[in-house]
Design a protein around this motif. Structure first.
Motif, PDB file in Angstrom:
ATOM      1  N   ILE A  77       0.779  -0.767   0.066  1.00  8.72           N
ATOM      2  CA  ILE A  77       0.229  -0.107  -0.018  1.00  8.72           C
ATOM      3  C   ILE A  77       1.120   1.489  -0.104  1.00  8.72           C
ATOM      4  O   ILE A  77       2.332   0.837   0.702  1.00  8.72           O
ATOM      5  CB  ILE A  77      -0.703  -0.084   0.986  1.00  8.72           C
ATOM      6  N   GLN A  78       0.403   2.390  -0.727  1.00  8.37           N
ATOM      7  CA  GLN A  78       1.034   3.510  -1.058  1.00  8.37           C
ATOM      8  C   GLN A  78      -0.030   4.660  -0.593  1.00  8.37           C
ATOM      9  O   GLN A  78      -0.914   4.530  -1.663  1.00  8.37           O
ATOM     10  CB  GLN A  78       2.269   3.720  -2.630  1.00  8.37           C
ATOM     11  N   LEU A  79       0.589   5.325   0.484  1.00  7.55           N
ATOM     12  CA  LEU A  79      -1.131   6.365   0.294  1.00  7.55           C
ATOM     13  C   LEU A  79      -0.439   7.718  -0.440  1.00  7.55           C
ATOM     14  O   LEU A  79       1.489   8.625  -0.441  1.00  7.55           O
ATOM     15  CB  LEU A  79      -1.360   6.746   2.021  1.00  7.55           C
ATOM     16  N   ASN A  80      -0.726   8.315  -0.704  1.00  8.93           N
ATOM     17  CA  ASN A  80      -0.611   9.768  -1.402  1.00  8.93           C
ATOM     18  C   ASN A  80       0.676   9.588  -2.336  1.00  8.93           C
ATOM     19  O   ASN A  80       2.107  10.368  -2.125  1.00  8.93           O
ATOM     20  CB  ASN A  80      -0.219  10.829  -0.369  1.00  8.93           C
ATOM     21  N   CYS A  81      -0.217   8.950  -3.288  1.00  9.71           N
ATOM     22  CA  CYS A  81       1.030   8.726  -5.074  1.00  9.71           C
ATOM     23  C   CYS A  81       0.986   9.556  -5.081  1.00  9.71           C
ATOM     24  O   CYS A  81      -0.318  10.356  -5.340  1.00  9.71           O
ATOM     25  CB  CYS A  81       0.671   7.815  -5.462  1.00  9.71           C
ATOM     26  N   ARG A  82       2.141  10.356  -5.896  1.00  2.12           N
ATOM     27  CA  ARG A  82       2.031  11.906  -6.840  1.00  2.12           C
ATOM     28  C   ARG A  82       2.273  11.241  -8.172  1.00  2.12           C
ATOM     29  O   ARG A  82       3.168  10.734  -8.743  1.00  2.12           O
ATOM     30  CB  ARG A  82       2.989  12.687  -6.309  1.00  2.12           C
ATOM     31  N   GLY A  83       1.215  11.305  -9.050  1.00  3.42           N
ATOM     32  CA  GLY A  83       1.418  11.309 -10.091  1.00  3.42           C
ATOM     33  C   GLY A  83       1.356  12.872 -11.150  1.00  3.42           C
ATOM     34  O   GLY A  83       1.531  13.292 -10.312  1.00  3.42           O
ATOM     35  N   ASP A  84       1.894  12.492 -12.797  1.00  2.85           N
ATOM     36  CA  ASP A  84       1.529  13.696 -13.743  1.00  2.85           C
ATOM     37  C   ASP A  84       0.531  14.389 -12.918  1.00  2.85           C
ATOM     38  O   ASP A  84      -0.509  14.666 -12.427  1.00  2.85           O
ATOM     39  CB  ASP A  84       1.624  13.459 -14.683  1.00  2.85           C
ATOM     40  N   ARG A  85       1.216  16.152 -13.501  1.00  2.00           N
ATOM     41  CA  ARG A  85       0.510  17.401 -13.230  1.00  2.00           C
ATOM     42  C   ARG A  85      -0.807  17.878 -13.815  1.00  2.00           C
ATOM     43  O   ARG A  85      -0.867  19.505 -13.831  1.00  2.00           O
ATOM     44  CB  ARG A  85       1.498  18.102 -12.396  1.00  2.00           C
ATOM     45  N   GLU A  86      -0.188  17.545 -15.238  1.00  2.26           N
ATOM     46  CA  GLU A  86      -0.802  17.726 -16.400  1.00  2.26           C
ATOM     47  C   GLU A  86      -0.907  16.312 -17.200  1.00  2.26           C
ATOM     48  O   GLU A  86      -0.359  15.919 -17.653  1.00  2.26           O
ATOM     49  CB  GLU A  86       0.465  19.127 -17.560  1.00  2.26           C
ATOM     50  N   TYR A  87      -2.134  16.461 -17.833  1.00  2.00           N
ATOM     51  CA  TYR A  87      -2.810  15.765 -18.809  1.00  2.00           C
ATOM     52  C   TYR A  87      -1.749  15.510 -20.219  1.00  2.00           C
ATOM     53  O   TYR A  87      -1.449  16.543 -20.957  1.00  2.00           O
ATOM     54  CB  TYR A  87      -4.169  15.597 -19.636  1.00  2.00           C
TER      55      TYR A  87
END
Ligand code: SF4
Length: 431
Positions: free
Chosen positions: A21-31
């Motif tokens: 489990i990973q909480l608060n993963c940071r994905g891309d900020r722009e599509y």
């Protein structure tokens, strides 16, 4: 969102032999448009021996895929929408997806639409297992594991509490805010992966075209400012903590452009401010709406100037359908080909003059239509264009629903190669 605010989303991880489990993963900020799966926004991820689940900031499931050998393709996945539909994103099985729809992944929908591409993923056991049984699979995971940090155990307890019936109820609340479900999204919403917040500024449409499968019985009527503000406040509460993952709005319903200029601008500005788009994790706010031929011809350049000044990149999609009188009459669309041609010309001028605005349009496609339909359309998208342009996409919308067809797809490619504007298929999608 700056670094200080990001500190409110601390990462926590847990891993044992059967669960991670990973909480608060940071994905891309722009599509972006990539040929591999890109994750967007702030989310939490759980991986078991069987499945990968992802959850939004409200502990609701948002993505899922199976690790089984039966899963159609390892880089395909499912997404749950605000309207509580599951969408299966496929590679399309061949290289033509990006040419056809402008995106690398093809959305396969649970309901009938006009898509010419894709298979029947919802009929496979693994896809049915996720859409039907995801919560049973989730419930089996015990949060009382030796060594599991308290933060992770609490999170696991919370995600398990969000049952499928809660999500159904929540979707009903969502539809109730504007009074009706969004039955069709503009094709341009693909630039935000359809992650848009719908704010209804008007109901119905002007024409009630005979061919149209998404129309309703409502005559065109604008909403009041108070109604729009009430919707925005209720939407803000409903999206709650997950608002950080949004930066796009759709001003519904079917002819936002025909609403008074002040109302359009009021709705866009109020939504931007109330949804806190300047502080969102996702960057580059987007604004989408539909427009009719008459709305475009009657609109003032002041509107486009003002839209261009907003903190949004705006896409307005105009339903032209055909530039041929015979076809328009067959479609039961009460506008003349002359008006359609004039509207098309205005779109090109706006596209040239306003950097942060893009006018796109739709034409229908069907093998039963008179040959004059394609000829008249090509006269606009090729004959009238002295050079190719990357701005102002033309979307072709197959008339038939539930009838994928190789022949029609072939027709599309043939037209696309001749067009001087980007040309894509329009897959009608609801929210
Ligand atoms: S095509 Fe547009 S204007 Fe015509 S009926 Fe459908 S929603 Fe209304």
């Amino acid at each position: 969102m700056d670094k200080t605010s990001l500190a409110n989303y601390p990462a926590h991880t847990y891993k044992d032999n059967h669960l991670s489990i990973q909480l608060n993963c940071r994905g891309d900020r722009e599509y972006t448009k990539m040929s591999f799966p890109v994750k967007y926004g702030l989310f939490s991820r759980m991986e078991t021996d069987e499945m990968v689940f992802e959850f939004n900031q409200n502990h609701q499931i948002r993505h899922a895929k199976s690790k089984s050998a039966e899963w159609i393709h390892p880089s395909e996945w499912m997404k749950r929408t605000m309207g509580n539909d599951w969408v299966y994103y496929s590679t399309g099985g061949y290289a033509g997806v990006v040419e056809s729809i402008g995106e690398y992944y093809l959305p396969n929908l649970m309901y009938q639409t006009n898509s010419l591409l894709g298979g029947k993923p919802f009929e496979t056991t693994e896809v049915a297992k996720i859409s039907g049984d995801w919560h049973k699979l989730l419930s089996k995971i015990d949060e009382k594991r030796p060594g599991m940090p308290a933060k992770i155990a609490q999170w696991l307890e919370r995600v398990k509490q969000v049952r499928p019936d809660h999500l159904v109820q929540r979707a009903e609340t969502f539809f109730g805010i504007s009074g009706a479900r969004t039955t069709v999204l503009p094709p341009d919403a693909r630039h935000s992966d359809y992650d848009i917040i719908p704010v209804t500024i008007q109901d119905g449409c002007l024409y009630k075209c005979r061919f149209c499968k998404v129309k309703n019985k409502k005559t065109f009527m604008e909403r009041s400012r108070q109604d729009i503000k009430d919707q925005i406040i209720q939407l803000k509460a409903l999206y709650g903590k997950d608002l950080v993952n949004y930066n796009a709005i759709f001003l519904g319903e079917h002819d936002g452009l025909n609403a008074p200029m002040e109302l359009i601008l009021y709705a866009a500005r109020t939504a931007h401010e109330q949804f806190g788009f300047d502080k969102a994790y996702m960057k580059k706010p987007m604004l989408y709406f539909f427009g009719s031929v008459d709305a475009l011809l009657n609109s003032d350049d002041i509107l486009f100037n003002s839209l261009n000044e907003l903190p949004f990149h705006t896409c307005i999609n105009i339903g032209l359908e055909s530039a041929d009188d015979e076809t328009l009459s067959l479609l039961g669309k009460p506008v003349s080909a002359q008006k359609v041609r004039k509207a098309f010309g205005r779109m090109q001028t706006i596209n040239q003059n306003f950097e942060r605005l893009e006018m796109t349009c739709n034409f229908v496609m069907d093998r039963e239509l008179p040959a004059s339909h394609n000829l008249a359309m090509m006269e606009l998208v090729r004959g009238k264009m002295d050079r190719a342009s990357s701005k102002g996409s033309v979307y072709l919308s197959p008339l038939q629903f539930g009838n994928p067809s190789r022949e029609v797809l072939f027709d599309f490619y043939h037209l696309k190669t001749q067009s001087r504007l980007p040309m894509f298929l329009y897959i009608i999608q609801r929210l």
